[in-house]
Design an enzyme around this catalytic site. Structure first.
Site, PDB file in Angstrom:
ATOM      1  N   ARG A 288      64.459  25.238  29.417  1.00 23.57           N
ATOM      2  CA  ARG A 288      63.355  25.465  28.493  1.00 23.57           C
ATOM      3  C   ARG A 288      63.911  25.919  27.155  1.00 23.57           C
ATOM      4  O   ARG A 288      64.734  26.837  27.084  1.00 23.57           O
ATOM      5  CB  ARG A 288      62.396  26.516  29.048  1.00 23.57           C
ATOM      6  CG  ARG A 288      61.278  26.883  28.079  1.00 23.57           C
ATOM      7  CD  ARG A 288      60.337  27.899  28.690  1.00 23.57           C
ATOM      8  NE  ARG A 288      59.504  27.316  29.709  1.00 23.57           N
ATOM      9  CZ  ARG A 288      58.423  26.589  29.463  1.00 23.57           C
ATOM     10  NH1 ARG A 288      58.082  26.321  28.229  1.00 23.57           N
ATOM     11  NH2 ARG A 288      57.703  26.106  30.440  1.00 23.57           N
TER      12      ARG A 288
ATOM     13  N   ARG B 246      59.027  36.151  32.141  1.00 22.47           N
ATOM     14  CA  ARG B 246      58.766  37.506  32.630  1.00 22.47           C
ATOM     15  C   ARG B 246      59.764  38.498  32.013  1.00 22.47           C
ATOM     16  O   ARG B 246      59.410  39.627  31.665  1.00 22.47           O
ATOM     17  CB  ARG B 246      58.885  37.537  34.160  1.00 22.47           C
ATOM     18  CG  ARG B 246      57.644  37.051  34.906  1.00 22.47           C
ATOM     19  CD  ARG B 246      57.957  36.667  36.343  1.00 22.47           C
ATOM     20  NE  ARG B 246      58.512  35.320  36.408  1.00 22.47           N
ATOM     21  CZ  ARG B 246      59.234  34.867  37.415  1.00 22.47           C
ATOM     22  NH1 ARG B 246      59.521  35.653  38.431  1.00 22.47           N
ATOM     23  NH2 ARG B 246      59.683  33.630  37.416  1.00 22.47           N
TER      24      ARG B 246
ATOM     25  N   GLU C 134      64.791  24.974  39.799  1.00 14.84           N
ATOM     26  CA  GLU C 134      63.659  25.898  39.799  1.00 14.84           C
ATOM     27  C   GLU C 134      62.732  25.650  38.618  1.00 14.84           C
ATOM     28  O   GLU C 134      61.514  25.758  38.728  1.00 14.84           O
ATOM     29  CB  GLU C 134      64.156  27.349  39.805  1.00 14.84           C
ATOM     30  CG  GLU C 134      64.816  27.743  41.134  1.00 14.84           C
ATOM     31  CD  GLU C 134      65.031  29.234  41.261  1.00 14.84           C
ATOM     32  OE1 GLU C 134      64.186  29.998  40.771  1.00 14.84           O
ATOM     33  OE2 GLU C 134      66.050  29.644  41.859  1.00 14.84           O
ATOM     34  N   ASN C 135      63.282  25.302  37.472  1.00 14.39           N
ATOM     35  CA  ASN C 135      62.447  25.062  36.304  1.00 14.39           C
ATOM     36  C   ASN C 135      61.698  23.738  36.394  1.00 14.39           C
ATOM     37  O   ASN C 135      60.575  23.620  35.902  1.00 14.39           O
ATOM     38  CB  ASN C 135      63.289  25.121  35.022  1.00 14.39           C
ATOM     39  CG  ASN C 135      63.449  26.533  34.517  1.00 14.39           C
ATOM     40  OD1 ASN C 135      62.593  27.060  33.829  1.00 14.39           O
ATOM     41  ND2 ASN C 135      64.547  27.183  34.877  1.00 14.39           N
TER      42      ASN C 135
ATOM     43  N   SER D  49      49.450  41.316  30.821  1.00 14.59           N
ATOM     44  CA  SER D  49      49.242  41.330  32.271  1.00 14.59           C
ATOM     45  C   SER D  49      50.270  42.223  32.959  1.00 14.59           C
ATOM     46  O   SER D  49      49.942  42.996  33.866  1.00 14.59           O
ATOM     47  CB  SER D  49      49.330  39.903  32.828  1.00 14.59           C
ATOM     48  OG  SER D  49      49.288  39.902  34.241  1.00 14.59           O
TER      49      SER D  49
ATOM     50  N   GLN E  96      69.469  27.490  30.750  1.00 11.12           N
ATOM     51  CA  GLN E  96      68.015  27.379  30.805  1.00 11.12           C
ATOM     52  C   GLN E  96      67.546  26.096  30.121  1.00 11.12           C
ATOM     53  O   GLN E  96      67.818  25.877  28.940  1.00 11.12           O
ATOM     54  CB  GLN E  96      67.405  28.607  30.091  1.00 11.12           C
ATOM     55  CG  GLN E  96      65.958  28.488  29.658  1.00 11.12           C
ATOM     56  CD  GLN E  96      64.996  28.461  30.818  1.00 11.12           C
ATOM     57  OE1 GLN E  96      64.752  27.399  31.373  1.00 11.12           O
ATOM     58  NE2 GLN E  96      64.464  29.616  31.184  1.00 11.12           N
TER      59      GLN E  96
ATOM     60  N   GLY F 231      62.936  32.975  35.490  1.00 15.17           N
ATOM     61  CA  GLY F 231      62.035  34.076  35.142  1.00 15.17           C
ATOM     62  C   GLY F 231      62.199  34.582  33.724  1.00 15.17           C
ATOM     63  O   GLY F 231      61.912  35.747  33.432  1.00 15.17           O
ATOM     64  N   GLU F 232      62.644  33.699  32.794  1.00 20.91           N
ATOM     65  CA  GLU F 232      62.896  34.170  31.430  1.00 20.91           C
ATOM     66  C   GLU F 232      61.616  34.628  30.732  1.00 20.91           C
ATOM     67  O   GLU F 232      61.644  35.547  29.922  1.00 20.91           O
ATOM     68  CB  GLU F 232      63.586  33.085  30.596  1.00 20.91           C
ATOM     69  CG  GLU F 232      64.001  33.591  29.221  1.00 20.91           C
ATOM     70  CD  GLU F 232      65.023  32.714  28.522  1.00 20.91           C
ATOM     71  OE1 GLU F 232      65.196  32.893  27.305  1.00 20.91           O
ATOM     72  OE2 GLU F 232      65.627  31.848  29.185  1.00 20.91           O
TER      73      GLU F 232
END
Length: 299
Positions: free
Chosen positions: A56, A98, A129-130, A70, A54, A95-96
């Site tokens: 991020r 989420r 994707e990121n 949410s 990842q 999707g980390e």
């Protein structure tokens, strides 16, 4: 509403299929693989591990709590993507946020798309994707591009095809990694925009670059004001400031080669007796590891 219920029930049915040892799907050719791969499946959060690839490295806690609220009200609207590691074990591809938010509110399952990929494919998927996310800072994006170059061996043209960005856009992001690490940190913390960073790249002297960076912060200069300040800096340097002592030709040539090799501005200082010091800046642990690999590879 009935359609949504049917979709969730289908996901639970596929989840049960995955937990059956006789249906352990390891490749796209295995029995029932077409029912699972690419479909939305309800997976247990405890069976999913985070992605070590990842890009991020930090998550805004307040934004994470807002997302969790949410999800509590509406559920996970966009499924995460995982890759299958082994029987009933998965790894996040994207999707980390989420994933983290769902754990934060005590959810036990999460809707997910399942993919079958090796480590290199997973790294490329995660990075691509990121990069396409809207909430990454410019340095995170630049580091992701650099990893695609270093670890996937993609050219800028190949990256342009993968992420749907112009080659010049990719080059502009990569140039940000030549900024002083303090300036890069300022961009990561949101004190500077990419426009500020692109203007500061044109200041080669590290000390002067940092002086202008501090002025931008103190006076809250806009990008246009920063560009004008840099333009004035160059005009003043050429007409008013005394010339510095000539740098030996071998240092000038070596400095450029070092900068091209390491992808960062290398500071070389030499005394009159010929002795000197080489300083290679890095912006993060990830960037340090990248430099370390380059140095080891040069042996």
């Amino acid at each position: 509403m009935a359609k949504a219920t049917k979709k969730q029930a289908l996901g639970r049915g596929l989840s049960a299929l995955l937990k059956d040892p006789e249906n352990d799907i390891k490749s796209a050719e295995d029995k029932n693989a077409d029912k699972v791969v690419g479909n939305i499946v309800e997976l247990d959060l405890k069976d999913i591990e985070v992605n070590p690839f990842q890009p991020r490295t930090s998550f805004n806690e307040e934004a994470l709590r807002e997302l969790a609220s949410s999800i509590r009200e509406l559920g996970v609207i966009q499924p995460i993507t995982v890759r299958k590691l082994s029987f009933n074990k998965y790894q996040l591809v994207s999707g980390e946020r989420r994933f983290r938010a769902s754990k934060l509110i005590g959810n036990e399952t999460i809707p997910a798309y399942i993919r079958i990929a090796n480590d290199q494919e997973s790294l490329e998927m995660a990075l691509v994707e990121n990069i396409q996310r809207q909430d990454l800072d410019p340095i995170e994006i630049a580091l992701s591009y650099q990893r695609l170059i270093d670890e996937i061996q993609l050219t800028q043209e190949q990256m342009s095809d993968r992420v749907g960005k112009n080659r010049s856009t990719i080059a502009n992001y990569l140039r940000l990694l030549k900024l002083d690490p303090i300036v890069q940190t300022g961009m990561r913390d949101g004190f500077l925009s990419m426009g500020h960073g692109r203007a500061l790249i044109n200041i080669e002297n590290t000390g002067d670059q940092l002086d202008i960076y501090e002025k931008i912060i103190a006076d809250k200069l806009s990008v246009r004001q920063t560009e004008a300040l840099v333009k004035n800096y160059h005009a003043t340097s050429e007409t008013q400031l005394p010339k510095k002592q000539d740098t030996p030709e071998f240092i000038q040539k070596g400095n450029k080669e070092f900068a091209d090799y390491f992808g960062a501005k290398v500071d070389i200082k030499v005394s009159k007796n010929g002795r000197g010091k080489i300083t290679i800046p890095f912006s993060s642990e990830e960037d340090f590891n990248r430099l370390q690999k380059l140095i080891k590879g040069a042996k």
